[in-house]
Write an enzyme that holds these catalytic residues in place. Structure first.
Site, PDB file in Angstrom:
ATOM      1  N   TYR A 439       6.482 -16.289  -7.263  1.00 51.00           N
ATOM      2  CA  TYR A 439       6.029 -15.916  -5.907  1.00 51.00           C
ATOM      3  C   TYR A 439       6.080 -17.068  -4.926  1.00 51.00           C
ATOM      4  O   TYR A 439       6.401 -18.185  -5.274  1.00 51.00           O
ATOM      5  CB  TYR A 439       4.692 -15.186  -5.920  1.00 51.00           C
ATOM      6  N   GLU A 440       5.840 -16.718  -3.668  1.00 43.98           N
ATOM      7  CA  GLU A 440       5.955 -17.689  -2.559  1.00 43.98           C
ATOM      8  C   GLU A 440       7.377 -18.293  -2.515  1.00 43.98           C
ATOM      9  O   GLU A 440       7.562 -19.462  -2.207  1.00 43.98           O
ATOM     10  CB  GLU A 440       4.883 -18.772  -2.735  1.00 43.98           C
TER      11      GLU A 440
END
Lengths: 591, 591
Positions: A439-440
């Site tokens: 993620y990110e």
């Protein structure tokens, strides 16, 4: 059940001795940042994490979150822990004093974040997401929006989210379909479906402030047509209390590999009332201004997991007896030796340790530049510091999360079969850590950011912000015999990095596919070289202080890093130089 | 939900074209082994795995096994699937016709095992463990024991276990405490606690045949005092049916990271009736005779997971659209290109593919030697073939299980956030694969086996069984321009391996700690060189057949392997050559 003792000695080392608090104290608002101020904060955080958050880590994983009639319940103990967290002032640590924050620099905040992630990464997601929402409103909101939301977010009474991903798009946000229709009163009505929204619905805070990417009716196509909106779960009343329920509901909770105590929500926006944050169609760049900090934060999640995995692997290796030392019996009074004596176990532990401490050093060095980039009075100094942050962000995000994962996996391996058993807690670290690489921005996207955006930008200015100091560091120590064992391998790795960078810059300019084909190996090569630089600096500080066991261990770990980890750079360089021909030549139909 | 299509074309390639069925057909009992016999078996296995086992993989993971009043229930559908498995003759495929088996060689059996592990690794544990028990009794049992147990085990009516591990010992079996007290009737009474017993209790078979390591009263200390016993769950009646319940009960089921449908039991033996298998105090060596086959089997588990992870990663990469190709739009009619166009995605997929196909090749080559070592009439030929198996077993176990794990993890990464979600099935592959690196001897133990037992044994005879053919292969092709792109990198890696082997042999002789400190990196270096040899051989077969897409893909994958994976050997060699000094120097107290 795993134990955790915050590595305060090493944290003070990277803050005070490596990054250096003198430079921090020259910044406005940081004049008092020194051991007298920081040590009690770190010690209290260490206590809170060990006593309040850690005991909920395993139970939270087993219990998970539940959704019933749109209401999400976090695991037992989470609401109480969150209240204590809030009341202890941990939500406001780094926030602006104007909104009730304590104004501590990132250099201190990151250390506290690391402890939270070690003790209970899933718990840390809730305040972590609020932090992102706080920044978005602080940076791009109207004065009214700031006055309304920031005190509540900083105090932790309300929490925040970042609503980006939709079922059909995550990395490519140009594809989003959520719509915002303007109303006469200046608000908008938001309709659409968002997924993977961490802390999207829960029972910890009295209100949730969603920051939502959506498209206005006149939006240009693609990423240039995305706007940012604030959409509270409960519409605030005149006096700033949660009022009527807004049209946003949690329609599902994801069953995930890990961070099960973190509510990952599917949210349905149905004509939900919202307000534009920042300028129309500029939502993505508004998001990106927060991205560096969020990515550093994810890197720190990896670091936190690596630390607790290491601690518990060491504890087991001391405790578990099995076999005899290859070079002779070590515990003749016991039926077998502790597995700590076995060289392959030591190799695993030292790899975990060298990578973890190296990542902590890199985070501390970068956090200092981050503080300088935000607070220094001189815009030129700010820009120079920001260059370092821009460059190091994708590297830290990818390398620290890979380290968290690899350390968690190695920790399981040290535990053998017992590492595979849920009750022992080691496999949870692996399951939790895995998401940080995704993620990110996946670590592959970080690598593209490095080779695509950072490498060529401003005629190589970002690169120079790393290359020049490293070159200077090496050159200044060429004649120091005590530093030779660190400087030689560093300079070899650095030479490889320079060579590969030059080659890749040329090839990538001709064909961007070549840059993409090299990206992941290049980032790893860069990261290991940056770690070697950090280790050489740490070794230099430790030299001459060998009477202290802490510095002796630093030097021993630095030597291990140089001899047994850094050689990876030779393969990485070879892979990058091999080019992307074999990737391109493979026929799509043959996969 | 993941899909699976058995890679029949590649399986036939490694069996018929690479390993070569002509040699197989020279072996007694294998005269008929050719496409006419094998193809229908593989096709039927492929159908069974895809239609019966795969649909139970995810539900089995979610449901797991349950224990109530000592009774273990496997997940819904497992008993029916096991019955179909048994009735389809899959338990008896490789077994001796004397006991009702079909007598197919390992070379064919391993391919079927791979399919089972792809489709449902947890299910495969049940017949897999029976296989080990069958071998133990076949090799070391009395004629009466064989007549009693083997027909039931081969038909799958009864299943088997291997009871080695105890709470305080796994790797170091010299520490076991389970006791066997002789009775007047020639039986023993067994008392002790065993843990991590796969298929230790379940509802698939009418009886369970435990093979148990325990100590007789007069046992010498350590591993030289361990005996092997057969302990049936139900004592067989005169006519060979399950009779009275024996004193062995399941006291607990482990909650594990993965293979949740496989019942991992804690077993309590309380004066359970058992019978010695083989000679007293020679139980460990009896176990070790089965170890090679069991370790190859675990390697194949890794291979199976790698294959299904690859297939589903490719499917997603074709389906998911996100962003545009770095070197230009590829699907102008769609809002974005499939992520298959992105070089970093192709890098991940090709790494998975090259490692998976390489491991399959290595397994096939070794399985053939295994068949020769068991069946060839000439003892010299048998011995030479066994040398290869001895050497390659730890390498295959470690490299194939690492490949299973790395491919599963990469498969998740290709899926991005969706790979972290349980419903999509990708994260299960990672959780399932993880145990293969740990059980049947951790991969660190495999590395010690290689450097400690295999490297120096018989004055390097095992090593020569690999080094000589590779050297011969390289030398015979030095003048072939078409092979240059494969022979050059192979010979470079092989040169590194030779150099490192010589260095390590010397250092390890002086100080076994040095051998241990290098073991894991050395095994990986050896494994990659062996894969390079397999890839060069496969490329040679494919050259000239480029009109066929299968061979074109082989060549393209071989090139990718040589250029983008094999360079890892340079770092590994450097790490080994760096020695174990930094591991030894680190103070125990400082960890």
């Amino acid at each position: 059940m795993p134990t955790y003792t915050a590595p305060l000695r090493d944290m003070r080392f990277v803050l005070n001795e490596l990054a250096g608090t003198e430079r921090l104290r020259t910044l406005p608002g940081c004049e008092e940042v020194g051991p007298d101020l920081v040590d009690p904060v770190l010690e209290e955080a260490a206590r809170f994490c060990a006593e309040v958050l850690l005991p909920l880590n395993q139970s939270g994983d087993i219990e998970g979150c539940t959704l019933e009639n749109g209401v999400v319940r976090t695991p037992r103990g989470f609401p109480e822990a969150y209240r204590a967290f809030r009341e202890g002032g941990w939500t406001s640590l780094g926030a602006d004093p104007d909104w009730g924050g304590q104004g501590l620099p990132k250099s201190v905040g990151l250390l506290v974040e690391e402890m939270i992630c070690s003790a209970n990464m899933a718990f840390g997601m809730y305040p972590g997401l609020s932090h992102g929402a706080t920044m978005a409103i602080e940076k791009h909101g109207t004065p009214e929006q700031r006055a309304l939301y920031l005190p509540k977010l900083v105090s932790g009474e309300w929490s925040g989210t970042m609503c980006l991903t939709e079922p059909h798009c995550g990395t490519d946000l140009g594809l989003i379909r959520t719509r915002a229709v303007p109303e006469d009163d200046g608000s908008v009505r938001i309709t659409g479906a968002k997924i993977f929204i961490s802390a999207g619905e829960h029972d910890l805070a009295e209100n949730i402030v969603h920051l939502v990417l959506a498209k206005l009716p006149d939006a240009p196509p693609g990423t240039r047509g995305i706007s940012l909106f604030v959409v509270p779960k409960f519409l605030p009343t005149e006096d700033g209390r949660p009022g009527a329920r807004n049209g946003v509901t949690c329609t599902g909770l994801e069953h995930k590999m890990g961070i099960k105590a973190s509510a990952t929500c599917a949210l349905a926006f149905e004509e939900a009332k919202g307000w534009l944050v920042g300028r129309p169609h500029k939502g993505l760049s508004a998001m990106f201004t927060m991205m560096n900090e969020a990515r550093l934060g994810v890197g720190v999640q990896g670091l936190g997991i690596a630390e607790i995995a290491y601690q518990n692997a060491v504890a087991y290796a001391r405790d578990r007896i099995q076999g005899r030392g290859l070079d002779g019996t070590k515990a003749p009074d016991r039926p077998a030796d502790p597995i700590l004596v076995h060289p392959d176990v030591r190799r695993m532990l030292l790899t975990m340790r060298a990578m973890t401490e190296g990542c902590r050093a890199l985070c501390a060095m970068t956090a200092l530049e981050h503080d300088v980039s935000l607070r220094h009075p001189d815009p030129e100094v700010r820009k120079a510091a920001d260059d370092v942050v821009q460059l190091m962000t994708p590297i830290i995000k990818a390398v620290c999360t890979d380290t968290g994962w690899e350390a968690a996996v190695a920790g399981m391996q040290v535990w053998g079969g017992h590492g595979y058993i849920r009750d022992n807690g080691m496999e949870q670290f692996a399951r939790d850590a895995r998401i940080t690489q995704i993620y990110e921005g996946t670590n592959g996207i970080q690598a593209l950011d490095l080779v695509g955006r950072k490498m060529g930008a401003h005629a190589g200015r970002y690169l120079r912000s790393f290359f020049h100091p490293v070159l200077g560091f090496i050159e200044a120590r060429m004649e120091e015999p005590a530093m030779e064992e660190f400087i030689l391998p560093l300079s070899k790795a650095f030479g490889r990095l320079q060579q590969v960078t030059a080659d890749l810059a040329q090839r990538g300019l001709r064909d961007p596919f070549e840059a993409g084909a090299a990206a992941t190996d290049y980032l790893r090569l860069f990261g290991l070289t940056a770690l070697a630089y950090a280790w050489a600096r740490m070794a230099e500080i430790a030299l001459g202080k060998e009477e202290d066991a802490f510095y002796r261990a630093k030097l021993a770990t630095a030597r291990f890093f140089m001899q047994r980890i850094l050689p990876e750079t030779s393969s990485l360089a070879a892979k990058v130089l091999a080019g992307g021909g074999t990737l391109k030549a493979f026929e799509d139909a043959a996969f």
